[in-house]
Scaffold this active site. Structure first.
Site, PDB file in Angstrom:
ATOM      1  N   ASP A  67      -9.043  69.698  37.819  1.00 14.17           N
ATOM      2  CA  ASP A  67      -9.905  68.999  36.875  1.00 14.17           C
ATOM      3  C   ASP A  67     -10.549  67.764  37.478  1.00 14.17           C
ATOM      4  O   ASP A  67     -10.197  67.327  38.566  1.00 14.17           O
ATOM      5  CB  ASP A  67      -9.102  68.624  35.615  1.00 14.17           C
ATOM      6  N   ASN A 136       1.529  65.173  25.744  1.00 17.95           N
ATOM      7  CA  ASN A 136       1.262  66.056  24.605  1.00 17.95           C
ATOM      8  C   ASN A 136       1.284  67.536  25.003  1.00 17.95           C
ATOM      9  O   ASN A 136       0.906  68.394  24.224  1.00 17.95           O
ATOM     10  CB  ASN A 136      -0.087  65.707  23.962  1.00 17.95           C
ATOM     11  N   HIS A 138      -0.454  68.832  27.596  1.00 15.91           N
ATOM     12  CA  HIS A 138      -1.661  69.352  28.245  1.00 15.91           C
ATOM     13  C   HIS A 138      -1.382  69.708  29.702  1.00 15.91           C
ATOM     14  O   HIS A 138      -0.543  69.111  30.356  1.00 15.91           O
ATOM     15  CB  HIS A 138      -2.863  68.411  28.087  1.00 15.91           C
ATOM     16  N   GLU A 143      -6.127  70.439  26.362  1.00 14.67           N
ATOM     17  CA  GLU A 143      -5.428  69.666  25.346  1.00 14.67           C
ATOM     18  C   GLU A 143      -4.931  70.569  24.216  1.00 14.67           C
ATOM     19  O   GLU A 143      -5.516  71.634  23.975  1.00 14.67           O
ATOM     20  CB  GLU A 143      -6.399  68.642  24.748  1.00 14.67           C
TER      21      GLU A 143
HETATM   22  C1  GLP Z   1      -3.666  63.898  33.532  1.00 14.79           C
HETATM   23  C2  GLP Z   1      -4.139  65.139  34.341  1.00 14.79           C
HETATM   24  C3  GLP Z   1      -3.087  66.185  34.410  1.00 14.79           C
HETATM   25  C4  GLP Z   1      -1.754  65.531  34.684  1.00 14.79           C
HETATM   26  C5  GLP Z   1      -1.312  64.716  33.506  1.00 14.79           C
HETATM   27  C6  GLP Z   1      -0.052  63.928  33.712  1.00 14.79           C
HETATM   28  O1  GLP Z   1      -4.433  63.631  32.439  1.00 14.79           O
HETATM   29  N1  GLP Z   1      -5.365  65.708  33.902  1.00 14.79           N
HETATM   30  O2  GLP Z   1      -3.439  67.150  35.392  1.00 14.79           O
HETATM   31  O3  GLP Z   1      -0.782  66.515  34.922  1.00 14.79           O
HETATM   32  O4  GLP Z   1      -2.354  63.908  33.016  1.00 14.79           O
HETATM   33  O5  GLP Z   1      -0.260  62.797  34.492  1.00 14.79           O
HETATM   34  P1  GLP Z   1       0.911  62.028  35.208  1.00 14.79           P
HETATM   35  O6  GLP Z   1       1.370  62.906  36.313  1.00 14.79           O
HETATM   36  O7  GLP Z   1       0.279  60.774  35.757  1.00 14.79           O
HETATM   37  O8  GLP Z   1       1.955  61.784  34.190  1.00 14.79           O
END
Ligand code: GLP
Length: 242
Positions: A67, A136, A138, A143
């Site tokens: 992404d 959440n 995702h 989402e």
């Molecule tokens: C972000 C990314 C995800 C990621 C998630 C968790 O928004 N788009 O790919 O896995 O949130 O982030 P973190 O690893 O910093 O907790």
């Protein structure tokens, strides 16, 4: 679905990196699906160490990132393009032309997203997909919703995600409200999926995912439960509500 509970963040990261390294050694032109966020940083550090100290070779590896924020240029330090070069690509011998990360500045998003999925297929599909998980549920930027989109697409970020990701920005109004993300179908087509989670704040969603035993679009990560080769690696803190 296989579950590994590791002692801490370092052990989780080493376990994930080892799985990646084994796959790359077996198939040098492996197609990787890569993720951003704080979770995979330790895995990337370990892969860099293996490249430098053990000669782990990325010269034929191909990568597709999950992404990118819509509206951020690749040279913006908050963009996922910037993150990937800083935290991995600049430190290993992957070829520039083998790297694919969604471009958050494209105008014709619809065609661009279609082409992204076509490119993945052209390389024979993703061999191993790395995922983090949002609080959440995702994955990528898919989402929780009544319906999940199959292919790569432009999506609106939820309030929860904007709030959670604001820690990387100077203020919450600087967090983009949209992103380009691989869809649930693009992710589920990967031959192998590795989801990582660490820390207390991920404990509730991990418990919901694993103890729930149901697949629901309201928890996109739950689709891993029905993937033929998915592995979840978490640390003891993320496992604390199991
Ligand atoms: C972000 C990314 C995800 C990621 C998630 C968790 O928004 N788009 O790919 O896995 O949130 O982030 P973190 O690893 O910093 O907790």
């Amino acid at each position: 679905m296989q579950l590994f509970i590791e002692k801490d963040y370092l052990a989780m990261s080493k376990k994930a990196a080892q799985i990646f390294a084994d796959e790359i050694r077996k198939k040098p032109n492996l197609v990787l699906g890569l993720a951003t966020g704080s979770t995979p940083m330790g895995t990337y550090e370990e892969l860099i160490r293996m490249h430098k100290e053990e000669g782990l070779d990325f010269s034929q590896v191909v990568s597709f990132n999950l992404d990118e924020y819509y509206g951020l240029t690749p040279d913006n330090p908050q963009s996922y393009n910037y993150f990937m070069f800083e935290n991995l690509f600049n430190k290993i011998n992957i070829k520039r032309e083998n790297i694919h990360i969604p471009d958050g500045t494209v105008k014709d998003v619809e065609n661009y997203c279609k082409e992204y999925d076509i490119q993945i297929e052209k390389f024979g599909g993703i061999d191993i997909q790395l995922l983090g998980i949002g609080v959440n549920g995702h994955i990528g930027f898919n989402e929780p919703a009544d319906e999940l989109v199959v292919g790569t697409h432009l999506t609106d970020l939820t309030e929860d995600t904007i709030k959670a990701n604001s820690r990387f920005f100077e203020s919450i109004d600087q967090v983009p409200t949209k992103a380009i993300t691989m869809g649930l179908g693009s992710i589920m087509k990967a031959k192998k999926i590795l989801l990582l989670a660490n820390g207390k704040n991920k404990a509730p969603i991990i418990a919901k995912l694993i103890k729930g035993g149901v697949v629901t679009t309201q928890n996109p990560a739950s689709f891993l439960l029905i993937h033929p080769d998915s592995t979840i690696i978490i640390d003891e803190e993320a496992a604390s509500e199991l």
